[in-house]
Design a protein around this motif. Structure first.
Motif: not given
Ligand code: HEM
Ligand SMILES: Nc1ncnc2c1ncn2[C@@H]1O[C@H](COP(=O)(O)OP(=O)(O)OP(=O)(O)O)[C@@H](O)[C@H]1O
Ligand SMILES: Nc1ncnc2c1ncn2[C@@H]1O[C@H](COP(=O)(O)OP(=O)(O)OP(=O)(O)O)[C@@H](O)[C@H]1O
Ligand SMILES: [Mg+2]
Ligand SMILES: [Mg+2]
Lengths: 77, 216, 252, 216, 216, 216
Positions: C117-118, C114, C123-124
């Motif tokens: 993401k920012p 999580v 995400y991965w």
């Protein structure tokens, strides 16, 4: 040290990173709570199960004794 | 001991042929799944071949001790006063001879089918030959741990797969280095080192695991 | 003579009775530290210059990642003790440690994803640290699955202890090799920033959270161990007496 | 030949929290046989597996030639011949290869197979033999020259026909006369002498399912 | 109850080119039992599997209630209860669940398990039961209410203790009195009446391995 | 029947969890083999996921009838007069519920890890859910054919893999169409049609295969 946000709404929003932060904390808290609850719930279930088992054993013991007595009586005849 | 194991392995020939065929068919399916573009295939060829070799070894390993466990001869072996190290090593060696070696020998052909770049064939073969031996050794530990379970199936895969990671990385690393024009000696040396360590330790762990399984 | 304490400590009954004394203290201390650390980290620590507020995830991500790794070693050491000294209790602790460690690994994976993401816009990524964390997760799952697969508990204990030991030998190797693999590929786009020069005002809440996580870990490990002890020993007299008492109404 | 042989003192085993037997005492002297008796599920197989050291959770002492387990275990193992429920016959091998696996030479193996009535079946795969014939392959180990002194047999008579039983009894008697010793379980009477019979029911716990809900 | 029941005429089987028996004739009438006898490897299990239609390479005729196989097969199947070497006990289920799988209600299943001496073991996984207890789970099917009229049992007494054997014999006698019929093999004498004994040696080919190299 | 199967499946929970874990671990290994570049991964994501789902289904299928065969309950089932169609269908349905469905549910997560493009998640899930049902059905035929073999292992893979090809093609086709911005309805419809055909025919074929296997 002071509170970094102007109001509660901006605390929730976290400059647009709110969803990420709160989701992370939410998942973490959920997992941690589950880690605590799982053993407690299992203990409770075990207690109930155990008491049922004791009752069953008692019943069996009685039934077996009865049957043994009966077969002894038959053998005596 | 080695002789008997070998007879047994050759008698159930399917044990030799099956991993090989599995390896070939899955690799043949791959282009169907991911599309036939040659340049893409060629970039992944080494990785795909290695992963599939790993799977084939893994899956054939389930039966490594199973037959002996079920008919009681594993127990007989454990009752003997000499250590279990050598019988285990013999079994692993045979396993490698009937799966790893044919796989390595066949790999250049598959490399060709998947458009592996020139110069990658020899390193591929070498790395597979060395690497599958380590895989067989490591996998033996898992096979021994799960032999008492009625249906170990994919549990074995779960246990062993993480332990395979270093071999996989250095295996593909060898081929990649060769394709990129570097020397692949160091990678092969590391694979050799892994093999040496595994040969020393894995049979010991497997022997312990067998004793644990037999107590079940 | 000097070994007596050791063997006494190996007795599940001794552990159960002793632990009921310090259990509440451990729990209270852990929860207080966690609460304080959370509030501090979420509300009072300053905003990061580069990452904005998303860095606040660090306060759970980093302690969870620490404990995930430490937990594996705790588990493996307990397994080793059990195998060598045939100590019943230490197998129980090992079994208890597996799901907890897996849960913490899961937390660090999810929070890391999580956070990614920012920070990285995805995400991965297949980064060395992340990949080896994922593999650690699988190692945990393997130990759990193996210990549950045997119908006889003792066999499950020994087998999973052996697996955990094999895993410890492998963790450094796996980490090194994944690291090497990562540097081979060098995806230029992303990098974990080297925040070694972290500001004290950000660092203190982190320390608090780490301490809180350690205490919480100890508390939950004890709880799980106690439950497993009851489950295993329920046929013995002392557990019978204990369990025959009616279920306490509110909290146990 | 057995020295002071196998002595069991105050042995107790439990499974799943149920005590199978406790306070079990007997001595297996050289030149004698012990038959363990008991109802189904009484714990005969468990006892046997404990005595050969395959199961290690028990209380009480077991001693081989005066040396208590686990120290005496290695010595016991080196003079043990064990045939369990699972006969230790590898079904992918022929009878001859099976005996070879136990270290028998070809000539002795052929002799032994002949003695158990498998003449003509030496080269058939064991998986094609009948239940009783498989059992006979396992029992052929007792007919090899210079067998170990301690025989531990779990239900050796199961699946054997009448002639087979008589032959086996004769062989056991021969072994006892040589000064060997035999520990066996059986639900049928066994015709060997001198025979000590140990009934697990005599060492049962105060209160078992077996005792209480006895079979009609 | 069995109608004209099972009639075997001129039956011959061979395995691996070796004639097991030929010209076999017998009739299984309602209310009677037939015990098939023969040495190990004589072909008893093969005969039984032929009669229940699991093996179809034979010559001669088998008829169920006057209808020759394969036409009579379906009718025979619908009144058959077969327990073979492999007892048909699922080791991952409990005894109770095993019986439920054969369509027994909970109450009848409990009754039947009680009768075979498994009271108290209803909820234990079968893989944790002893050899004889597993056999008893299979045999519990004979104790369910309204059993099929034709019982075919391959070595039902194997692994049973003395009490278990007596109980099973009593149950078979009860079944015969009800007009059912029983076909069984056994190496031990079986105490049921009326009993017809069929010895495969009487129908052997001129020249078998059994006859020639008879067991000592 | 369905109930018992389900109990059995849930009892050995590992059968549910293992294919899933296998699926996840192999997919996690993939990037280690072929490199972590996101754009490359994203192009292969759908194909890799589909191939691995196929493998996981295939490998878990080996045990579909094996347990029942070994303990003799498959033979018991075949002896019953009602057709084998329904029992087989029940088994396959349970198999799909415990492998295919969880696999489909988990697939978006793996899609994310492999950088599957936006908009591909839903089609991936749908196509996997439909497709794995067909795979389970088709695989049952292979499982039934190989159940009598002692070590079917990869032979099963070989028999079944070619039959899986159409499912694989339309499965990945669905996702690819969605990613390329076309409508993926037609592909899903074809998958549905394959499923319908398989549901009608595969259990019949499997039932026949079981009967053949049992005669062995
Ligand atoms: C071996 C396991 C892991 C450890 C020990 C670990 C540890 C850490 C530490 C100490 C930091 C803060 C230090 C720094 O800012 O560089 C950090 C940052 C971070 N971690 Fe992890 N972590 C692990 C796994 C993961 C995973 C699985 C993810 C994502 C799926 C992840 C995502 C991140 C992100 C996005 C950051 C912030 C990066 C940045 O500062 O630029 N981590 N990690
Ligand atoms: N699958 C098979 N393939 C080849 N030959 C077989 C097969 N099964 C049995 N046989 C042969 O048929 C013969 C009879 O076997 P069967 O199992 O019928 O004997 P049995 O009379 O039941 O013996 P037992 O008393 O040992 O159970 C054996 O000699 C065996 O070699
Ligand atoms: N692996 C196990 N786990 C749990 N309980 C077991 C296990 N093995 C055996 N038992 C239990 O121990 C008891 C004794 O089993 P054992 O096999 O020793 O009996 P036995 O005397 O050999 O019986 P039989 O005459 O049927 O062979 C059984 O009641 C069984 O339930
Ligand atoms: Mg036994
Ligand atoms: Mg037979």
């Amino acid at each position: 040290m002071q509170f970094q946000f102007d109001d509660f709404a901006s605390f929730l929003a976290m400059n647009g990173h709110g969803p990420y932060v709160w989701f992370s904390y939410g998942v973490t808290i959920a997992v941690l709570v589950a880690l605590v609850l799982v053993p407690l719930l299992r203990q409770r279930k075990m207690r109930e199960q155990f008491q049922r088992q004791i009752r069953q054993e008692e019943a069996r013991r009685r039934a077996g004794a009865e049957r043994n007595a009966k077969s002894a009586a038959v053998a005596a005849e | 001991m080695f002789r008997t194991e070998f007879t047994l392995a050759v008698r159930r020939r399917s044990d030799i042929v099956n991993p090989l065929l599995f390896f070939v068919t899955v690799l043949a399916l791959m282009p169907l799944g991911i599309g036939p573009e040659p340049e893409m295939l060629s970039r992944m060829a080494a990785g795909l071949i290695w992963v599939m070799a790993l799977l084939a070894t893994l899956l054939s390993q389930e039966s490594l001790f199973r037959g002996d466990y079920e008919d009681g001869s594993l127990e007989q072996l454990a009752l003997q006063s000499q250590p279990l190290y050598y019988p285990v090593l013999a079994k692993v060696l045979v396993h490698w001879l009937v799966t790893g070696v044919p796989l390595a020998v066949l790999s250049p052909l598959l490399g060709m089918m998947l458009n592996l770049g020139q110069g990658g064939y020899w390193p591929l073969l070498m790395s597979l030959a060395l690497g599958t031996a380590s895989l067989s050794l490591i996998g033996a530990v898992g096979a021994a741990l799960t032999v008492a379970l009625r249906r170990p199936g994919l549990l074995l895969a779960l246990i062993i797969m993480p332990l395979y990671v270093p071999v996989l990385i250095f295996g593909t690393g060898t081929v990649q280095a060769a394709l990129d024009g570097y020397s692949y000696g160091p990678q092969l040396a590391i694979l050799g080192a892994i093999l040496a360590a595994a040969a020393a330790l894995a049979p010991l762990a497997a022997a312990g695991a067998i004793r644990i399984s037999l107590e079940n | 003579m000097s070994w007596q304490w050791f063997h006494r400590m190996g007795s599940p009954r001794w552990f159960y009775q002793k632990s009921s004394v310090w259990l509440p203290w451990l729990g209270a201390a852990g929860l207080i530290l966690l609460t304080v650390g959370c509030i501090w980290g979420l509300g009072f620590a300053p905003q990061d210059a580069k990452q904005g507020n998303s860095y606040r995830i660090m306060y759970i991500h980093v302690p969870a990642a620490f404990l995930a790794l430490a937990g594996y070693y705790i588990m493996a050491i307990c397994g080793a003790i059990g195998l060598i000294w045939k100590m019943k209790l230490s197998f129980v602790v090992m079994r208890a440690a597996a799901p907890i460690g897996a849960a913490l690994t899961f937390i660090s994976l999810v929070t890391g994803a999580v956070w990614g993401k920012p920070t990285w816009g995805t995400y991965w990524v297949w980064d060395a640290r992340i990949t080896s964390m994922l593999i650690l997760f699988f190692l945990y799952l393997g130990v759990m699955a193996l210990s549950g697969a045997f119908s006889r508990e003792q066999s499950g204990d020994k087998a999973s202890a052996l697996l955990a030991l094999v895993g410890t030998v492998n963790i450094p190797i796996i980490y090194k090799s994944v690291d090497w693999w990562f540097t081979l590929h060098q995806p230029a786009t992303l990098k974990l920033t080297q925040a070694s020069t972290i500001d004290p005002s950000m660092f203190y809440p982190l320390i608090t959270m780490i301490a809180g996580f350690y205490l919480f870990y100890a508390w939950v490990l004890t709880l799980h161990t106690r439950t497993l002890i009851l489950q295993r020993e329920w046929r013995t007299q002392w557990v019978r007496e204990l369990l025959e008492q009616p279920v306490p109404a509110a909290k146990s | 030949m057995c020295g002071r042989s196998l002595a069991v003192r105050g042995l107790a085993c439990e499974r799943d929290g149920r005590v199978l037997f406790e306070g079990l005492e007997f001595t297996l002297a050289p030149g004698t046989a012990v038959q363990v008796e008991g109802a189904n599920g009484a714990g005969k197989s468990t006892l046997i597996r404990t005595l050969i050291g395959s199961v290690s959770d028990y209380s009480g002492t077991i001693a081989w030639r005066g040396q208590a387990y686990p120290r005496g275990l290695a010595a016991m193992r080196s003079s043990l011949l064990y045939i369990g429920h699972n006969a230790g016959v590898r079904r992918g091998l022929t009878p001859l290869e099976n005996l070879a696996w136990y270290g028998a030479g070809r000539k002795e193996a052929l002799r032994a197979l002949d003695e158990v009535g498998l003449y003509g079946f030496e080269d058939v795969l064991c998986q094609q033999l009948s239940a009783g014939q498989n059992r006979r392959v396992a029992l052929a180990r007792l007919y090899l020259p210079a067998p170990p002194p301690l025989w531990v047999l779990d239900e050796p008579l199961a699946a054997l026909d009448v002639v087979g039983v008589a032959s086996l009894e004769a062989q056991m008697n021969r072994h006892l006369q040589r000064g060997g010793c035999v520990l066996l379980t059986s639900h049928q009477p066994v015709n060997v002498a001198p025979l000590l019979r140990v009934n697990l029911a005599d060492f049962g716990p105060h209160f078992t399912a077996q005792e209480l809900y006895c079979v009609r």
